[in-house]
Design a protein around this motif. Structure first.
Motif, short mmCIF file in Angstrom:
data_model
loop_
_atom_site.label_atom_id
_atom_site.label_comp_id
_atom_site.label_asym_id
_atom_site.label_seq_id
_atom_site.Cartn_x
_atom_site.Cartn_y
_atom_site.Cartn_z
N SER A 2 40.17 55.62 31.02
CA SER A 2 41.20 55.36 32.03
C SER A 2 41.16 53.89 32.41
O SER A 2 40.26 53.15 32.00
CB SER A 2 40.90 56.16 33.30
N ALA A 3 42.08 53.50 33.28
CA ALA A 3 42.03 52.16 33.88
C ALA A 3 40.98 52.18 34.99
O ALA A 3 40.72 53.24 35.57
CB ALA A 3 43.40 51.85 34.48
N LYS B 77 43.06 51.24 43.05
CA LYS B 77 43.03 51.54 41.61
C LYS B 77 43.87 50.50 40.89
O LYS B 77 44.96 50.15 41.35
CB LYS B 77 43.67 52.91 41.34
N THR C 212 45.69 50.95 38.33
CA THR C 212 47.03 51.51 38.04
C THR C 212 47.96 51.36 39.24
O THR C 212 49.13 51.02 39.08
CB THR C 212 46.91 52.99 37.63
N PHE D 153 46.40 57.78 28.82
CA PHE D 153 47.56 57.70 29.72
C PHE D 153 48.89 57.29 29.07
O PHE D 153 49.93 57.57 29.58
CB PHE D 153 47.22 56.73 30.86
N ARG E 279 50.74 60.80 36.32
CA ARG E 279 49.48 60.28 36.83
C ARG E 279 48.31 61.18 36.44
O ARG E 279 48.43 62.39 36.41
CB ARG E 279 49.52 60.14 38.37
N GLY F 105 47.08 61.13 33.52
CA GLY F 105 47.39 61.59 32.16
C GLY F 105 46.37 61.26 31.08
O GLY F 105 46.52 61.70 29.93
N SER F 106 45.33 60.49 31.40
CA SER F 106 44.31 60.23 30.36
C SER F 106 43.63 61.53 29.92
O SER F 106 43.14 61.63 28.79
CB SER F 106 43.25 59.25 30.88
#
Ligand code: ASP
Length: 431
Positions: A36-37, A47, A49, A168, A182, A184-185
């Motif tokens: 993820s980010a 975050k 994102t 993601f 959101r 979505g990873s």
């Protein structure tokens, strides 16, 4: 082979990424990491994102994203310096990305760059190959996974090599970057697990598994040792945020086991998610808040064929997709996510529906929640009665009950202000 997905908190800074490395290197079956980010480093933090979406909003308003983007740059540069990663031309890439966001490449492009940069830095730190999701994951316009993905991934992943893939996002058939919803990873991890026929899909996060109730509400809630695919989907639908509700679909037909584990406590057993369960009844309770309710009435409403469908189509025109429905002889009640429509949109919709369908009444109100008691076999256990009694004893009024539509859940409508007390009362009665 194992696919290991690491969520935002697991890659929030250099120290967390060192833990990721230790985990990946402790089992040689771990061949692919999906990342993820960077998420929040502490409660007050932001975050990446969220910052990227903010950048895009600034551009939409005709401003430059530079001030917000500088914060993003600072975080990635600091992370790379601490990890001694200097081969990825980070400053140039950051400049390119900022210019593209400023040039108006849109929300999906902006949001996807958190995962992209995270995977670049982590792959370099690990000495693993970087595979850009843009080259391997094909996403349809409606955010579902395109059939071409499995084959593309299989072509790109060379046997014996280890990869880091950003979660993601992917690209559309037309070559435009597109994200999942959101969180979505989790979906990316699942797609990759399917493509390589993984024996296990690990989902690393900052909690030691999926709890029987949100531990912020029930302090001493237990971790659930084992859940079924069906249960985890039902649980995500009623507000439990540990695993993305759409992440089961890619592996549903082949039954790859999933385990949710804690990056900060890797030896904790976590929660295993398996295709089937023993069906012993309730395993968890959760509440989904932030719902609004539409109630409409018309004498002989259903006398005219296709009425339900026509009304729903009109709701869709106003951007409302209801999650729960109830039908009476002359009435319909729908619950929907309040974020789907502002008050002015709701007013316009009510006026149009009333006029077009000659309704006797229609009203929208807010502040609703759905409490879900989840577990395979809940429909044939005492969980329903015990939960209803617990709610009654706690003086909590219910606005509806959904019993029998799924063998793995019972749902109670409650007021949002009562949701936490309702979870506590039902948890106490059942577990
Ligand atoms: N970074 C994205 C989000 O915050 C996706 C993810 O973490 O799964 O929603």
């Amino acid at each position: 082979m194992i696919v290991s997905k690491f969520g935002g908190s697991s890659v929030a800074d250099a120290d967390q990424i060192r833990k990721v490395k230790a985990i990946l290197e402790s089992d040689e079956r771990r061949m692919v990491a999906v990342v993820s980010a960077p998420g929040k480093r502490n409660k007050e933090d932001q975050k990446i994102t969220d910052l990227l979406y903010k950048c895009n909003s600034l551009v939409q308003k005709g401003q430059t994203c530079r001030p917000v983007f500088n914060e993003i740059s600072k975080r990635f540069i600091q992370m790379a310096q601490k990890l001694k990663v200097d081969d990825v031309k980070l400053s140039e890439r950051l400049d390119d990305i900022r210019c593209s966001i400023d040039a108006g490449r849109g929300a999906d492009y902006a949001a996807s760059r958190g995962e992209y940069l995270s995977a670049l830095v982590i792959s370099e730190f690990l000495g693993w190959e970087f595979l850009d999701a843009e080259d391997a994951i094909v996403i349809n316009q409606d955010s579902t996974v395109n059939e071409a993905t499995s084959q593309r991934l299989a072509e790109k992943l060379e046997p014996g090599k280890r990869y880091v893939i950003p979660g993601f996002y992917g690209e559309t058939e037309q070559g435009v970057i597109k994200t999942f919803t959101r969180g979505g990873s989790d979906i990316t991890g699942s797609i990759v697990a399917r493509a390589i026929g993984a024996e296990l899909y690990e989902n690393w996060t900052d909690v030691s598994g999926i709890y029987r109730a949100d531990p912020r509400i029930v302090e001493d809630a237990e971790v659930i040792p084992e859940l079924s695919y069906k249960e985890v989907r039902e649980l995500s639908d009623v507000g439990a945020s540990v695993f993305h509700e759409e992440a089961i679909a890619p592996i549903y037909s082949i039954g790859i086991p999933i385990v949710v584990k804690n990056t900060n406590r890797p030896s904790d057993p976590g929660t295993r998610i398996l295709p089937e369960s023993a069906g012993n009844g309730a395993v968890a309770v959760s509440a989904r808040t932030g719902l609004s309710r539409i109630r409409l009435r018309k004498l002989m409403l259903f006398k005219k064929y296709g009425m339900r469908h026509a009304l729903l189509t009109m709701l869709h025109v106003f951007g409302i997709r209801p999650s729960y429905s109830l039908f009476g002889i002359d009435s319909i009640v729908w619950f929907f996510d309040s974020k789907m429509a502002s008050d002015s949109v709701c007013d316009a919709m009510c006026e149009r529906l009333k006029k077009e369908f000659g309704l006797d009444s229609i009203e929208v109100d807010h502040g609703h929640a759905i409490l879900g008691v989840v577990g395979d076999g809940t429909d044939s256990s005492d969980a329903y009665l015990a939960s209803a009694e617990a709610l009654k004893n706690a003086d909590i009024r219910t606005t509806f009950v959904n019993y029998g539509s799924s063998s793995a859940s019972v749902l109670f409508g409650v007021k949002e202000d009562d949701a936490a007390d309702a979870v506590k009362a039902v948890y106490k009665a059942l577990f």
